[in-house]
Scaffold this active site. Structure first.
Site, PDB file in Angstrom:
ATOM      1  N   ARG A  46       0.838  -1.201   0.000  1.00 59.95           N
ATOM      2  CA  ARG A  46       0.000   0.000   0.000  1.00 59.95           C
ATOM      3  C   ARG A  46       0.872   1.250   0.000  1.00 59.95           C
ATOM      4  O   ARG A  46       0.603   2.216  -0.670  1.00 59.95           O
ATOM      5  CB  ARG A  46      -0.874  -0.044   1.262  1.00 59.95           C
ATOM      6  CG  ARG A  46      -2.096   0.799   1.237  1.00 59.95           C
ATOM      7  CD  ARG A  46      -2.954   0.507   2.439  1.00 59.95           C
ATOM      8  NE  ARG A  46      -2.148  -0.087   3.529  1.00 59.95           N
ATOM      9  CZ  ARG A  46      -2.645  -0.623   4.607  1.00 59.95           C
ATOM     10  NH1 ARG A  46      -3.944  -0.680   4.767  1.00 59.95           N
ATOM     11  NH2 ARG A  46      -1.870  -1.118   5.553  1.00 59.95           N
ATOM     12  N   ARG A  47       1.982   1.209   0.796  1.00 62.71           N
ATOM     13  CA  ARG A  47       2.860   2.379   0.942  1.00 62.71           C
ATOM     14  C   ARG A  47       4.288   2.011   0.554  1.00 62.71           C
ATOM     15  O   ARG A  47       4.998   1.367   1.342  1.00 62.71           O
ATOM     16  CB  ARG A  47       2.839   2.860   2.396  1.00 62.71           C
ATOM     17  CG  ARG A  47       1.479   3.337   2.864  1.00 62.71           C
ATOM     18  CD  ARG A  47       1.375   3.272   4.367  1.00 62.71           C
ATOM     19  NE  ARG A  47       1.346   1.892   4.862  1.00 62.71           N
ATOM     20  CZ  ARG A  47       1.411   1.553   6.152  1.00 62.71           C
ATOM     21  NH1 ARG A  47       1.528   2.474   7.064  1.00 62.71           N
ATOM     22  NH2 ARG A  47       1.353   0.284   6.516  1.00 62.71           N
ATOM     23  N   LYS A 107      -7.451 -16.506   4.676  1.00 66.06           N
ATOM     24  CA  LYS A 107      -8.560 -17.361   5.152  1.00 66.06           C
ATOM     25  C   LYS A 107      -9.907 -16.692   4.965  1.00 66.06           C
ATOM     26  O   LYS A 107     -10.909 -17.344   4.676  1.00 66.06           O
ATOM     27  CB  LYS A 107      -8.349 -17.724   6.616  1.00 66.06           C
ATOM     28  CG  LYS A 107      -8.310 -16.513   7.529  1.00 66.06           C
ATOM     29  CD  LYS A 107      -7.395 -16.698   8.690  1.00 66.06           C
ATOM     30  CE  LYS A 107      -6.948 -15.324   9.162  1.00 66.06           C
ATOM     31  NZ  LYS A 107      -5.899 -15.332  10.119  1.00 66.06           N
ATOM     32  N   GLU A 131      -2.064 -23.426   2.357  1.00 65.53           N
ATOM     33  CA  GLU A 131      -1.718 -24.076   3.633  1.00 65.53           C
ATOM     34  C   GLU A 131      -1.684 -23.086   4.805  1.00 65.53           C
ATOM     35  O   GLU A 131      -2.099 -23.399   5.931  1.00 65.53           O
ATOM     36  CB  GLU A 131      -0.345 -24.753   3.496  1.00 65.53           C
ATOM     37  CG  GLU A 131       0.112 -25.530   4.709  1.00 65.53           C
ATOM     38  CD  GLU A 131      -0.758 -26.754   4.989  1.00 65.53           C
ATOM     39  OE1 GLU A 131      -0.810 -27.648   4.148  1.00 65.53           O
ATOM     40  OE2 GLU A 131      -1.388 -26.791   6.074  1.00 65.53           O
ATOM     41  N   VAL A 134      -4.899 -21.742   7.458  1.00 64.15           N
ATOM     42  CA  VAL A 134      -5.424 -22.365   8.682  1.00 64.15           C
ATOM     43  C   VAL A 134      -4.258 -22.889   9.509  1.00 64.15           C
ATOM     44  O   VAL A 134      -3.426 -23.644   9.010  1.00 64.15           O
ATOM     45  CB  VAL A 134      -6.370 -23.553   8.374  1.00 64.15           C
ATOM     46  CG1 VAL A 134      -6.946 -24.129   9.662  1.00 64.15           C
ATOM     47  CG2 VAL A 134      -7.490 -23.139   7.439  1.00 64.15           C
ATOM     48  N   GLY A 136      -1.536 -21.599  10.675  1.00 65.69           N
ATOM     49  CA  GLY A 136      -0.175 -21.104  10.410  1.00 65.69           C
ATOM     50  C   GLY A 136       0.803 -22.154   9.946  1.00 65.69           C
ATOM     51  O   GLY A 136       0.689 -22.689   8.845  1.00 65.69           O
ATOM     52  N   GLU A 192      -4.803  -8.239  18.586  1.00 62.62           N
ATOM     53  CA  GLU A 192      -4.664  -7.027  17.793  1.00 62.62           C
ATOM     54  C   GLU A 192      -5.382  -5.875  18.489  1.00 62.62           C
ATOM     55  O   GLU A 192      -6.178  -6.086  19.407  1.00 62.62           O
ATOM     56  CB  GLU A 192      -5.263  -7.264  16.410  1.00 62.62           C
ATOM     57  CG  GLU A 192      -4.460  -8.307  15.660  1.00 62.62           C
ATOM     58  CD  GLU A 192      -4.883  -8.443  14.216  1.00 62.62           C
ATOM     59  OE1 GLU A 192      -5.394  -7.462  13.667  1.00 62.62           O
ATOM     60  OE2 GLU A 192      -4.691  -9.533  13.674  1.00 62.62           O
ATOM     61  N   LYS A 207     -11.593 -20.309   9.401  1.00 58.96           N
ATOM     62  CA  LYS A 207     -10.699 -21.475   9.301  1.00 58.96           C
ATOM     63  C   LYS A 207     -11.501 -22.778   9.363  1.00 58.96           C
ATOM     64  O   LYS A 207     -11.172 -23.756   8.672  1.00 58.96           O
ATOM     65  CB  LYS A 207      -9.663 -21.427  10.431  1.00 58.96           C
ATOM     66  CG  LYS A 207      -8.702 -20.245  10.319  1.00 58.96           C
ATOM     67  CD  LYS A 207      -7.936 -20.070  11.625  1.00 58.96           C
ATOM     68  CE  LYS A 207      -6.942 -18.924  11.560  1.00 58.96           C
ATOM     69  NZ  LYS A 207      -6.380 -18.591  12.890  1.00 58.96           N
TER      70      LYS A 207
END
Ligand code: NDP
Ligand code: HSE
Length: 441
Positions: A46-47, A107, A131, A134, A136, A192, A207
């Site tokens: 994006r940047r 996902k 892969e 779901v 990681g 987050e 997932k």
């Protein structure tokens, strides 16, 4: 060695920057494994001017034009680690229809509209690998879509969201409430800034849809998944679970069901549940993921590892890149989506489960009989009843008692209707906790 396989990398954030690092650090090994070197043709972000630290990559490769990059003749494989539905869907459809294989960790997109991507891959004769979408780093989708294709999977039970597993594990270890444990998860970088997708179960539901589609050869979308998050789980629930020799986990459960007429269906749900400490998933702590697969011939299988983070997720992405690059050199592509079974998706009300219910009730003759009558009228069988002094309700009520009831297996609709009816009883002061119980007890 044949000529290089050239990648368009879409996204260079948490996952993308580790993809770049691993491509750089392991370039010789990757080239030897593939039979051709991998080269980054461009990186869409994006940047362009964002500080990316000491990322080992030529700054001239960055662009803000993902579509232009995908369409270039010298791009063979598209690696998408941006996320979200649009514009990612448009980019990937463009790539796949043009015969360029795609590796994605997205996902959200696969769960919302995997069908469009699979159709585009079939149309363009390209590979679609995901892969990393779901659990990681855990090799899970390849076992489901290849290794177990000779078997029949009956049930998949998993802890597939690291943030909520961290929170529930902290609540279990310290007795903290949800808000306090979420604060800790945020401070440590697990949750987050906006934790909604994790704590409300949206991430796990996406997932779960991907897992169920692969396990049951059926197109399952996020909208088909019954979803409940962990925001209502209290310290009292966790204490109740402990008293029963259980712990609480946010589970994804995808299960095959056969009705009396022999018709098969699949049910997919994500919700918090008590599981006994003896269950293999009970010991999965911290932010780890684990998935327990039950198959007809293979029996029980357990997959465990890191479900998130830049490097673990990049490991899964690169495994896919190696696979699609090899396919490109061999002039083949992987078998397309397997959705032949096309099973009906069962509503949550038909899911077979058990409830653990805590009630504050008046402590007087006939109360147990009245409560038991409600269960009987809904054809729900009680497995155990424990009575103690009231704890969960408002203080100062005097002669109240706490009833803790665990049911036998029953349809979720009957169990939910039982709880509604209990709430309407004059002798029930409050229903202080309702949790599903899974995994045998
Ligand atoms: P980040 O937010 O860290 O990175 C996103 C990247 O995409 C950034 O480089 C950003 O550019 C770029 N980007 C965003 N919008 C656009 C756009 N419109 N055009 C071009 N580039 C754009 O995300 P993550 O790396 O955490 O996640 C990427 C994917 O991987 C998601 O699908 C996620 O669900 C999935 N995933 C992530 C895991 C994790 O642990 N993080 C684990 C498993 C899967 P810029 O750098 O300029 O901001
Ligand atoms: N937010 C996810 C989790 C990581 O907590 O597991 C990405 O899948």
């Amino acid at each position: 060695m044949t000529s290089p396989v050239r990648l368009a990398l879409l996204g260079c954030g948490t996952v993308g920057s580790d993809v770049v690092r691993l491509l750089h650090e392991q370039s010789a090994d990757l080239a030897a494994r593939i039979g051709a070197p991998l080269e980054i043709a461009g990186i869409a972000v994006r940047r362009v001017g964002r500080d990316r630290g000491d990322l080992p990559v030529d700054p001239a490769l960055f662009t803000t034009d993902p579509l232009g990059l995908i369409k270039r003749d010298d791009v063979h494989v598209v690696v998408e680690v941006v996320g979200g539905i649009e514009p990612a869907r448009g980019w990937l459809v463009e790539a796949l229809r043009a015969g360029k294989s795609v590796v994605t960790a997205n996902k959200a997109l696969l769960a919302e509209d995997g069908a469009t991507l699979h159709d585009a891959a079939a149309e363009g004769g390209a590979d679609l690998y995901y892969e990393a979408s779901v659990a990681g780093a855990i090799p899970l989708l390849r076992p489901l879509r290849e290794s177990l294709h000779g078997d029949r999977i009956n049930r998949v039970t998993g802890i597939i969201n690291g943030t909520t597993n961290f929170i529930l594990s902290a609540m279990d270890a310290t007795g903290a409430g949800f808000a306090e444990a979420l604060e800790e998860a945020t401070a440590l970088g697990y949750a987050e800034a906006d934790p909604t997708a994790d704590v409300e179960g949206f991430d796990a539901a996406a997932k779960a849809a991907i897992l169920a589609s692969l396990a049951f050869h059926t197109r399952v979308t996020a909208a088909d998944v019954h979803r409940e998050g962990i925001t209502e789980v209290t310290a009292a629930d966790v204490a109740s679970a402990k008293a029963m020799g259980c712990t609480i986990k946010l589970l994804c459960i995808a299960a095959r069901n056969t009705d009396a007429a022999g018709r098969e269906s699949v049910g997919v749900r994500v919700h918090p549940a008590m599981i006994p400490l003896t269950h293999p998933l009970a010991s999965v702590g911290d932010a780890f993921n684990a998935v327990f697969v039950e198959a007809e011939a293979a029996g029980q299988l357990m997959f465990y590892g890191r479900g998130a983070g830049g490097a673990p997720t990049a490991s899964a992405v690169l495994g896919d890149v190696v696979a699609v690059a090899r396919n490109r050199i061999a002039g083949v592509h992987a078998a397309s989506e397997s959705a032949y079974a096309d099973l009906a998706v069962r509503p949550m009300g038909e899911a077979l489960t058990r409830y653990h219910i805590s009630l504050d009730v008046a402590d007087r003759p006939g109360v147990l009989e009245a409560v038991a009558g409600v269960f009987a009228r809904h054809e729900v069988s009680i497995a155990t009843v424990r009575q103690g002094p009231a704890g969960g309700g408002p203080a100062g009520r005097g002669s109240d008692a706490e009833l803790v009831i665990v049911t036998h297996v029953a349809p979720d609709a009957a169990l939910a209707a039982t709880v509604r009816a209990l709430r309407g009883l004059e002798i029930v002061r409050s229903v202080t906790s309702v949790l599903r119980v899974e995994g045998g007890l």
